[in-house]
Design a protein around this motif. Structure first.
Motif, PDB file in Angstrom:
ATOM      1  N   UNK A 225      -3.836  -2.558  -8.857  1.00 33.88           N
ATOM      2  CA  UNK A 225      -4.944  -2.434  -7.909  1.00 33.88           C
ATOM      3  C   UNK A 225      -4.363  -2.285  -6.503  1.00 33.88           C
ATOM      4  N   UNK A 226      -4.725  -1.198  -5.827  1.00 31.70           N
ATOM      5  CA  UNK A 226      -4.249  -0.932  -4.467  1.00 31.70           C
ATOM      6  C   UNK A 226      -5.355  -1.291  -3.486  1.00 31.70           C
ATOM      7  N   UNK A 227      -5.104  -2.293  -2.639  1.00 31.60           N
ATOM      8  CA  UNK A 227      -6.080  -2.697  -1.614  1.00 31.60           C
ATOM      9  C   UNK A 227      -5.675  -2.086  -0.283  1.00 31.60           C
ATOM     10  N   UNK A 228      -6.592  -1.317   0.294  1.00 37.21           N
ATOM     11  CA  UNK A 228      -6.363  -0.692   1.601  1.00 37.21           C
ATOM     12  C   UNK A 228      -6.903  -1.628   2.679  1.00 37.21           C
ATOM     13  N   UNK A 229      -6.011  -2.160   3.494  1.00 37.43           N
ATOM     14  CA  UNK A 229      -6.334  -3.314   4.330  1.00 37.43           C
ATOM     15  C   UNK A 229      -7.275  -3.007   5.484  1.00 37.43           C
ATOM     16  N   UNK A 230      -7.305  -1.765   5.967  1.00 36.25           N
ATOM     17  CA  UNK A 230      -8.235  -1.437   7.042  1.00 36.25           C
ATOM     18  C   UNK A 230      -9.681  -1.431   6.558  1.00 36.25           C
ATOM     19  N   UNK A 231      -9.875  -1.432   5.255  1.00 31.20           N
ATOM     20  CA  UNK A 231     -11.215  -1.475   4.671  1.00 31.20           C
ATOM     21  C   UNK A 231     -11.574  -2.890   4.216  1.00 31.20           C
ATOM     22  N   UNK A 232     -10.852  -3.877   4.724  1.00 31.80           N
ATOM     23  CA  UNK A 232     -11.075  -5.267   4.334  1.00 31.80           C
ATOM     24  C   UNK A 232      -9.860  -5.816   3.633  1.00 31.80           C
ATOM     25  N   UNK A 233      -9.463  -7.016   3.996  1.00 33.69           N
ATOM     26  CA  UNK A 233      -8.209  -7.557   3.467  1.00 33.69           C
ATOM     27  C   UNK A 233      -8.344  -8.149   2.069  1.00 33.69           C
ATOM     28  N   UNK A 234      -9.574  -8.529   1.682  1.00 34.44           N
ATOM     29  CA  UNK A 234      -9.762  -9.174   0.381  1.00 34.44           C
ATOM     30  C   UNK A 234     -10.402  -8.217  -0.617  1.00 34.44           C
ATOM     31  N   UNK A 235      -9.924  -8.208  -1.854  1.00 33.64           N
ATOM     32  CA  UNK A 235     -10.567  -7.402  -2.888  1.00 33.64           C
ATOM     33  C   UNK A 235     -11.978  -7.917  -3.176  1.00 33.64           C
ATOM     34  N   UNK A 236     -12.866  -7.073  -3.716  1.00 35.69           N
ATOM     35  CA  UNK A 236     -14.195  -7.541  -4.125  1.00 35.69           C
ATOM     36  C   UNK A 236     -14.076  -8.669  -5.148  1.00 35.69           C
ATOM     37  N   UNK A 237     -15.104  -9.516  -5.254  1.00 35.71           N
ATOM     38  CA  UNK A 237     -15.034 -10.657  -6.177  1.00 35.71           C
ATOM     39  C   UNK A 237     -14.694 -10.275  -7.617  1.00 35.71           C
ATOM     40  N   UNK A 238     -15.267  -9.194  -8.125  1.00 38.90           N
ATOM     41  CA  UNK A 238     -14.987  -8.798  -9.507  1.00 38.90           C
ATOM     42  C   UNK A 238     -13.514  -8.427  -9.674  1.00 38.90           C
ATOM     43  N   UNK A 239     -12.937  -7.815  -8.651  1.00 35.67           N
ATOM     44  CA  UNK A 239     -11.516  -7.462  -8.695  1.00 35.67           C
ATOM     45  C   UNK A 239     -10.653  -8.719  -8.599  1.00 35.67           C
ATOM     46  N   UNK A 240     -11.031  -9.623  -7.695  1.00 38.25           N
ATOM     47  CA  UNK A 240     -10.268 -10.868  -7.543  1.00 38.25           C
ATOM     48  C   UNK A 240     -10.198 -11.628  -8.864  1.00 38.25           C
ATOM     49  N   UNK A 241     -11.272 -11.611  -9.613  1.00 38.00           N
ATOM     50  CA  UNK A 241     -11.280 -12.289 -10.913  1.00 38.00           C
ATOM     51  C   UNK A 241     -10.329 -11.600 -11.886  1.00 38.00           C
ATOM     52  N   UNK A 242     -10.343 -10.276 -11.912  1.00 37.79           N
ATOM     53  CA  UNK A 242      -9.474  -9.532 -12.825  1.00 37.79           C
ATOM     54  C   UNK A 242      -8.002  -9.674 -12.455  1.00 37.79           C
ATOM     55  N   UNK A 243      -7.722  -9.865 -11.176  1.00 39.52           N
ATOM     56  CA  UNK A 243      -6.334 -10.023 -10.738  1.00 39.52           C
ATOM     57  C   UNK A 243      -5.705 -11.324 -11.238  1.00 39.52           C
ATOM     58  N   UNK A 244      -6.497 -12.199 -11.807  1.00 40.27           N
ATOM     59  CA  UNK A 244      -5.958 -13.398 -12.438  1.00 40.27           C
ATOM     60  C   UNK A 244      -5.260 -13.072 -13.756  1.00 40.27           C
ATOM     61  N   UNK A 245      -5.545 -11.892 -14.305  1.00 43.84           N
ATOM     62  CA  UNK A 245      -4.923 -11.476 -15.552  1.00 43.84           C
ATOM     63  C   UNK A 245      -3.449 -11.175 -15.328  1.00 43.84           C
ATOM     64  N   UNK A 246      -2.609 -11.534 -16.283  1.00 44.53           N
ATOM     65  CA  UNK A 246      -1.182 -11.245 -16.145  1.00 44.53           C
ATOM     66  C   UNK A 246      -0.872  -9.767 -16.386  1.00 44.53           C
ATOM     67  N   UNK A 247      -1.889  -8.968 -16.711  1.00 41.12           N
ATOM     68  CA  UNK A 247      -1.704  -7.534 -16.898  1.00 41.12           C
ATOM     69  C   UNK A 247      -2.062  -6.735 -15.638  1.00 41.12           C
ATOM     70  N   UNK A 248      -2.555  -7.444 -14.610  1.00 40.11           N
ATOM     71  CA  UNK A 248      -2.928  -6.797 -13.361  1.00 40.11           C
ATOM     72  C   UNK A 248      -1.950  -7.159 -12.256  1.00 40.11           C
ATOM     73  N   UNK A 249      -1.702  -6.194 -11.358  1.00 38.96           N
ATOM     74  CA  UNK A 249      -0.897  -6.464 -10.176  1.00 38.96           C
ATOM     75  C   UNK A 249      -1.619  -5.925  -8.946  1.00 38.96           C
ATOM     76  N   UNK A 250      -1.372  -6.555  -7.809  1.00 42.48           N
ATOM     77  CA  UNK A 250      -1.978  -6.168  -6.538  1.00 42.48           C
ATOM     78  C   UNK A 250      -0.917  -5.561  -5.625  1.00 42.48           C
ATOM     79  N   UNK A 251      -1.238  -4.393  -5.051  1.00 41.98           N
ATOM     80  CA  UNK A 251      -0.401  -3.734  -4.047  1.00 41.98           C
ATOM     81  C   UNK A 251      -1.288  -3.467  -2.834  1.00 41.98           C
ATOM     82  N   UNK A 252      -0.752  -3.647  -1.637  1.00 44.81           N
ATOM     83  CA  UNK A 252      -1.543  -3.386  -0.435  1.00 44.81           C
ATOM     84  C   UNK A 252      -0.981  -2.182   0.323  1.00 44.81           C
ATOM     85  N   UNK A 253      -1.893  -1.491   1.028  1.00 46.09           N
ATOM     86  CA  UNK A 253      -1.517  -0.408   1.924  1.00 46.09           C
ATOM     87  C   UNK A 253      -2.152  -0.682   3.283  1.00 46.09           C
ATOM     88  N   UNK A 254      -1.364  -0.498   4.342  1.00 46.99           N
ATOM     89  CA  UNK A 254      -1.868  -0.742   5.687  1.00 46.99           C
ATOM     90  C   UNK A 254      -2.536   0.534   6.212  1.00 46.99           C
TER      91      UNK A 254
END
Length: 231
Positions: A178-207
């Protein structure tokens, strides 16, 4: 060879990936940008959300692709997330770019204040009109990039936004970046935040902002390549 099937968000067609696709091809990957029904050169084709899911699955099957990385940006995370479970062992990884995720029985417009969007769809014959250049301010786009975005955008078929997703299992079971673009908000949506708890998901950020295929195409292509290397 890893193949990227790339689907842009609302209002956009395959053309939005031109620069990213060129970077991927230069690095030796297959890149297959896809225009969904009802958008860009496919304007006028009737479309609901399941039409868009079928568009993606049919493209993978039509081209006989394997080792597929499905890339969904913004709205298109919803149909991409559904298509990912339907292409079975053809899937290598899902990459979601500042995207919504499908929730079984819920639509793209579920879970956030969407009355204004619904009214706009009703007022424009069932289509969601694209934003003006001013609406793209603060998203890291140059004037030239904003002009390109607005010139190429087309109204989005409203039924794709209001019809529910259909899932047999949680997207958390699929290997996903999951790529989070930080100028559009620093936190992922709640549904994404829940899925990121899975060990099969990873978070990457772009400024950068919500449309990195325009604002940072080379960096986005690099992240896509790195995601494809993960198993």
């Amino acid at each position: 060879m890893t193949r990227f099937v790339m689907v842009a968000g609302a209002w956009l067609g395959a053309w939005a990936w031109d620069e990213v696709a060129a970077e991927l091809r230069a690095a030796g990957y297959g890149a297959h940008p896809l225009t969904l029904s009802g958008l860009a050169e496919k304007q006028g084709v009737p479309a609901g959300q399941q039409t868009h899911v079928r568009d993606i699955v049919d493209e993978v099957e039509r081209l006989g692709l394997r080792d597929v990385v499905l890339v969904g940006h913004s709205y298109s995370g919803v149909p991409v997330g559904q298509a990912a479970e339907r292409i079975g062992d053809r899937l290598r990884r899902v990459v979601l770019v500042d995207a919504n995720v499908p929730v079984d029985g819920e639509s793209f417009l579920s879970g956030w204040p969407s009355e204004e969007v619904r009214r706009s769809i009703e007022a424009h014959d069932g289509r969601w009109p694209p934003p003006a250049a001013d609406d793209c301010a603060g998203q890291g786009l140059t004037d030239e990039q904003m002009a390109r975005f607005t010139a190429g955008s087309t109204p989005h078929p409203g039924a794709t936004l209001t019809e529910p997703a259909v899932l047999e299992r949680s997207p958390g079971e699929l290997p996903t970046t999951y790529i989070k673009c930080l100028l559009d908000g620093e936190e992922p949506p709640p549904a994404v935040a829940e899925l990121l708890k899975s060990d099969r998901w990873e978070l990457v950020t772009m400024d950068t902002g919500h449309w990195p295929m325009f604002s940072r195409p080379r960096e986005l292509a690099r992240i896509l390549r790195e995601a494809a290397a993960d198993r």
